[in-house]
Design a protein around this motif. Sequence first.
Motif, PDB file in Angstrom:
ATOM      1  N   ALA A 533     -32.649 -60.629-101.642  1.00 43.55           N
ATOM      2  CA  ALA A 533     -32.838 -59.516-100.705  1.00 43.55           C
ATOM      3  C   ALA A 533     -31.622 -59.343 -99.805  1.00 43.55           C
ATOM      4  N   LEU A 534     -31.101 -60.456 -99.290  1.00 42.75           N
ATOM      5  CA  LEU A 534     -29.947 -60.383 -98.391  1.00 42.75           C
ATOM      6  C   LEU A 534     -28.705 -59.859 -99.113  1.00 42.75           C
ATOM      7  N   ARG A 535     -28.510 -60.285-100.351  1.00 39.99           N
ATOM      8  CA  ARG A 535     -27.351 -59.800-101.105  1.00 39.99           C
ATOM      9  C   ARG A 535     -27.441 -58.297-101.369  1.00 39.99           C
ATOM     10  N   CYS A 536     -28.659 -57.783-101.409  1.00 44.34           N
ATOM     11  CA  CYS A 536     -28.855 -56.341-101.661  1.00 44.34           C
ATOM     12  C   CYS A 536     -28.911 -55.521-100.380  1.00 44.34           C
ATOM     13  N   GLY A 537     -28.776 -56.169 -99.213  1.00 45.57           N
ATOM     14  CA  GLY A 537     -28.680 -55.426 -97.960  1.00 45.57           C
ATOM     15  C   GLY A 537     -29.938 -55.374 -97.120  1.00 45.57           C
ATOM     16  N   VAL A 538     -30.965 -56.148 -97.459  1.00 41.41           N
ATOM     17  CA  VAL A 538     -32.181 -56.191 -96.638  1.00 41.41           C
ATOM     18  C   VAL A 538     -31.850 -56.850 -95.300  1.00 41.41           C
ATOM     19  N   ARG A 539     -32.377 -56.314 -94.214  1.00 37.71           N
ATOM     20  CA  ARG A 539     -32.021 -56.779 -92.861  1.00 37.71           C
ATOM     21  C   ARG A 539     -33.056 -57.718 -92.238  1.00 37.71           C
ATOM     22  N   SER A 540     -34.325 -57.512 -92.539  1.00 39.20           N
ATOM     23  CA  SER A 540     -35.387 -58.235 -91.841  1.00 39.20           C
ATOM     24  C   SER A 540     -36.133 -59.127 -92.823  1.00 39.20           C
ATOM     25  N   ILE A 541     -36.062 -60.452 -92.600  1.00 36.70           N
ATOM     26  CA  ILE A 541     -36.707 -61.419 -93.484  1.00 36.70           C
ATOM     27  C   ILE A 541     -37.977 -61.929 -92.801  1.00 36.70           C
ATOM     28  N   GLU A 542     -39.103 -61.586 -93.373  1.00 37.34           N
ATOM     29  CA  GLU A 542     -40.392 -61.999 -92.813  1.00 37.34           C
ATOM     30  C   GLU A 542     -40.788 -63.342 -93.436  1.00 37.34           C
ATOM     31  N   HIS A 543     -41.019 -64.329 -92.596  1.00 41.48           N
ATOM     32  CA  HIS A 543     -41.434 -65.698 -92.933  1.00 41.48           C
ATOM     33  C   HIS A 543     -40.210 -66.596 -93.180  1.00 41.48           C
ATOM     34  N   ALA A 544     -39.435 -66.343 -94.234  1.00 40.40           N
ATOM     35  CA  ALA A 544     -38.207 -67.117 -94.526  1.00 40.40           C
ATOM     36  C   ALA A 544     -38.463 -68.611 -94.564  1.00 40.40           C
ATOM     37  N   THR A 545     -39.622 -68.999 -95.060  1.00 39.23           N
ATOM     38  CA  THR A 545     -40.073 -70.389 -94.955  1.00 39.23           C
ATOM     39  C   THR A 545     -39.166 -71.374 -95.675  1.00 39.23           C
ATOM     40  N   LEU A 546     -38.756 -71.044 -96.905  1.00 44.81           N
ATOM     41  CA  LEU A 546     -38.012 -71.981 -97.743  1.00 44.81           C
ATOM     42  C   LEU A 546     -36.549 -71.579 -97.891  1.00 44.81           C
ATOM     43  N   ALA A 589     -47.684 -76.647 -99.707  1.00 45.96           N
ATOM     44  CA  ALA A 589     -46.392 -76.686-100.405  1.00 45.96           C
ATOM     45  C   ALA A 589     -45.232 -76.278 -99.511  1.00 45.96           C
ATOM     46  N   ILE A 590     -45.499 -75.510 -98.473  1.00 50.84           N
ATOM     47  CA  ILE A 590     -44.390 -74.977 -97.657  1.00 50.84           C
ATOM     48  C   ILE A 590     -44.269 -75.606 -96.276  1.00 50.84           C
ATOM     49  N   GLU A 591     -45.304 -76.296 -95.791  1.00 51.91           N
ATOM     50  CA  GLU A 591     -45.295 -76.767 -94.411  1.00 51.91           C
ATOM     51  C   GLU A 591     -44.228 -77.817 -94.160  1.00 51.91           C
ATOM     52  N   GLY A 592     -43.928 -78.650 -95.155  1.00 56.65           N
ATOM     53  CA  GLY A 592     -42.961 -79.729 -94.949  1.00 56.65           C
ATOM     54  C   GLY A 592     -41.592 -79.238 -94.534  1.00 56.65           C
ATOM     55  N   PRO A 593     -40.931 -78.419 -95.362  1.00 57.88           N
ATOM     56  CA  PRO A 593     -39.557 -77.992 -95.032  1.00 57.88           C
ATOM     57  C   PRO A 593     -39.484 -76.836 -94.027  1.00 57.88           C
ATOM     58  N   LYS A 594     -40.588 -76.243 -93.675  1.00 58.63           N
ATOM     59  CA  LYS A 594     -40.562 -75.033 -92.842  1.00 58.63           C
ATOM     60  C   LYS A 594     -39.903 -75.279 -91.487  1.00 58.63           C
ATOM     61  N   GLU A 595     -40.353 -76.319 -90.768  1.00 60.25           N
ATOM     62  CA  GLU A 595     -39.822 -76.579 -89.432  1.00 60.25           C
ATOM     63  C   GLU A 595     -38.339 -76.913 -89.483  1.00 60.25           C
ATOM     64  N   GLU A 596     -37.954 -77.736 -90.437  1.00 60.87           N
ATOM     65  CA  GLU A 596     -36.548 -78.127 -90.556  1.00 60.87           C
ATOM     66  C   GLU A 596     -35.656 -76.919 -90.835  1.00 60.87           C
ATOM     67  N   ASN A 597     -36.091 -76.029 -91.723  1.00 59.02           N
ATOM     68  CA  ASN A 597     -35.294 -74.851 -92.065  1.00 59.02           C
ATOM     69  C   ASN A 597     -35.131 -73.909 -90.879  1.00 59.02           C
ATOM     70  N   LEU A 598     -36.205 -73.728 -90.134  1.00 54.53           N
ATOM     71  CA  LEU A 598     -36.143 -72.827 -88.977  1.00 54.53           C
ATOM     72  C   LEU A 598     -35.232 -73.394 -87.889  1.00 54.53           C
ATOM     73  N   ARG A 599     -35.294 -74.691 -87.660  1.00 50.95           N
ATOM     74  CA  ARG A 599     -34.422 -75.305 -86.661  1.00 50.95           C
ATOM     75  C   ARG A 599     -32.950 -75.188 -87.073  1.00 50.95           C
ATOM     76  N   LYS A 600     -32.690 -75.324 -88.368  1.00 52.87           N
ATOM     77  CA  LYS A 600     -31.327 -75.211 -88.856  1.00 52.87           C
ATOM     78  C   LYS A 600     -30.799 -73.783 -88.655  1.00 52.87           C
ATOM     79  N   ALA A 601     -31.639 -72.790 -88.935  1.00 55.09           N
ATOM     80  CA  ALA A 601     -31.231 -71.391 -88.747  1.00 55.09           C
ATOM     81  C   ALA A 601     -31.005 -71.084 -87.271  1.00 55.09           C
ATOM     82  N   TYR A 602     -31.866 -71.614 -86.424  1.00 57.89           N
ATOM     83  CA  TYR A 602     -31.734 -71.404 -84.976  1.00 57.89           C
ATOM     84  C   TYR A 602     -30.428 -71.991 -84.451  1.00 57.89           C
TER      85      TYR A 602
END
Length: 712
Positions: A533-546, A589-602
Amino acid sequence: MTGHKNRLSASALIVRTLIGAGMAVMLIGVFYPLFWMVLSGFKDNTGLLTNPFGLPDKWRFSNYVSIWNNGIRRYFFNSLVITVLSSALVAVVSSFAAFALSRYRFRSRRFWFMYLLCGLMLAPQVSLISNYKILQGLHLYNSYAGLVFVYTAFRVPYTMFLMWSYFMTLPKDIEEAACIDGCSSFQNFAHILLPMSKPIMATGTILTVRYVWNDFLFSMVYTESAALRTIPYGLNALKSETGTEWAKLMAGMVISAIPIIVLFTFTQKYFVRGLAVGAVKGYPAAGRTHLNEEEEKRMYVLKGRVIDGNGGEPLEKGIVEVTDNKITAVCNEWEYTVPESAEVIEVENGTIMPGFIDQHVHMGVGDNYYKIFERHAYHAVCQCIRDMKQILNAGFTSIREVGGLSNYLKAPWEEGLIDGPRICSSGKAIAQSGGHWDYIKDYPIEFTLHPDRNVNSEICDGVDNVRRTVRMHFREHCDFIKIMGGPGISCQGNKIFTREFSDSELRAFVEEAENQGSYVAIHAHAAIAINAALRCGVRSIEHATLMDDESIELMLKNNAWIVPTLATSYLSWQHIDEREPWVKEKMSAIEGPKEENLRKAYKAGVTIACGCDFGGGTITVHGNNGLELPLMAETIGMTPMETIVAATKTGSRLMMRENELGTLETGKLADIIIAQGNPLEDIWLVSKADNIKVVMQDGKIKKNMMKGICCV
């Protein structure tokens, strides 16, 4: 009946007679001294002393000619020059000062206002020596410039206060309209404010002219040359030069009074109007003869701790002024004078903030997707109206709905038919066949396509269909486009780690949205879906969990943002046994990496927005929308202030209305909330609707849990 009427008429006649007699006595008291002075100027010394109140035995015009030629002419000219220069300078300085103090909000405004007013308390006699030293030091002693300087300094405070009081009564609508048309501040001042201010300008000028023309003290102290003396001091000097020829001195006094009399005669209309302005409540300013209730603008002044949404330090003792539906001032309390017409809201143990913006909302969807097909669209409309009230009650004055029917509720909201947050809507979310929000895969696809049952999504396959669907969305006045880019938690089937829509379809979505000046938001959990999505120009990523490192790099490069939607997962885990059987498996399946990924993006600096992803069911109940803020602080590591900015200023950007919403700034719409306590110390306070004490939307109070405030 008749006798009583006659008695009333007689009483009225007596009252009128007494009033007339009193006014006649006052007129005689005012005009007779002037009349006596004129007559005395035509007598000789003997006639004046022996017959002071009678007519002259001979009309001696030579007295006026003699006193004019023997010195009055020079004094008259000096007074004329000094008075004109002083009055002009006082008018210019006072009008500029009054304009700045009445129209601009700046940090030291109140200090300068009080500083200038202190000049009213200073008696001229007190400053004689200090002024004398100053004039000598500036080499202005015994000069026109020195006298003009002193007179200006003493008259500016009073004249400025008069003009400031008048400017505060003038409506700002014309100035605002002129600014829209391109007028600068100076053009507003010169071409709008000054022409409207003739009465007070005349009043200030007349009072200054009278003061300067008749002053004796400054002329005596600050000049020593006879060539610079003014009329009052000159007449005193002529007393010895003419011996004791009082009649000629009377003639000189008549000559000195003529300019003031002429000036007042031609400007008394403006003088009286200028004095009346501000002295009588409701006096028609600037030619307005009537102001009815519909024309009056309601004003609120909110006093307390102010967080403006920009991320800076709060104003612990701040002011937010609201006029009609706009914010008209934000400043420290000590910089502000509360207008008499304002309704004041004192916030003792609370915080004034911009209205929150929930940037990922669904209404009328619920938590059980099987039930979508059990009800009609009209039922969903009723659920939406309920959800809107709950969202507004929680302090969210605006929402961005990312899939639903609220696009059709914007017009009823604008017309005042329903209450709730202002709406930014994507219309129906767009899904591919068999994708997320093609809800129950065990059902025929016709269930999802049924327009009277599924009001939240529509199916779209192929580039041509994508283009037509997007164009139809914008034809229906949608604000942006929401697409389903990968599987979701709540829908049956599909593995969470896959993607949906091809690159060519994604590019078509983005191109069509950008053609409309808008953007695309995508539901995406897996990195493969996010990155495509990002490579195609989408601006808003909802959830972005993984998301992965490439995702973060692309977000920063494309100036994209994440809406993490933590609150819906938080509540779903608390009620996991009430959800569909596949929900627990996907969430695990998604709860484990979710917090770590969000902190990294922040930490990398990716923009993070605030959206709870509630659907309005029995689990994700609207009214708890504020839960997203403390979860962002605890899960991602954001500070309380950063979560507030995410829920306000960042939200206005996603709504594409950052010039109107999101912060407490002059000129923006008055969407304001008052929360109990200090959310910077305990951000969990905003998670409960009961802690949101006041909700103001578009300048109207929609919720009030504080005493003494009227809801509109």
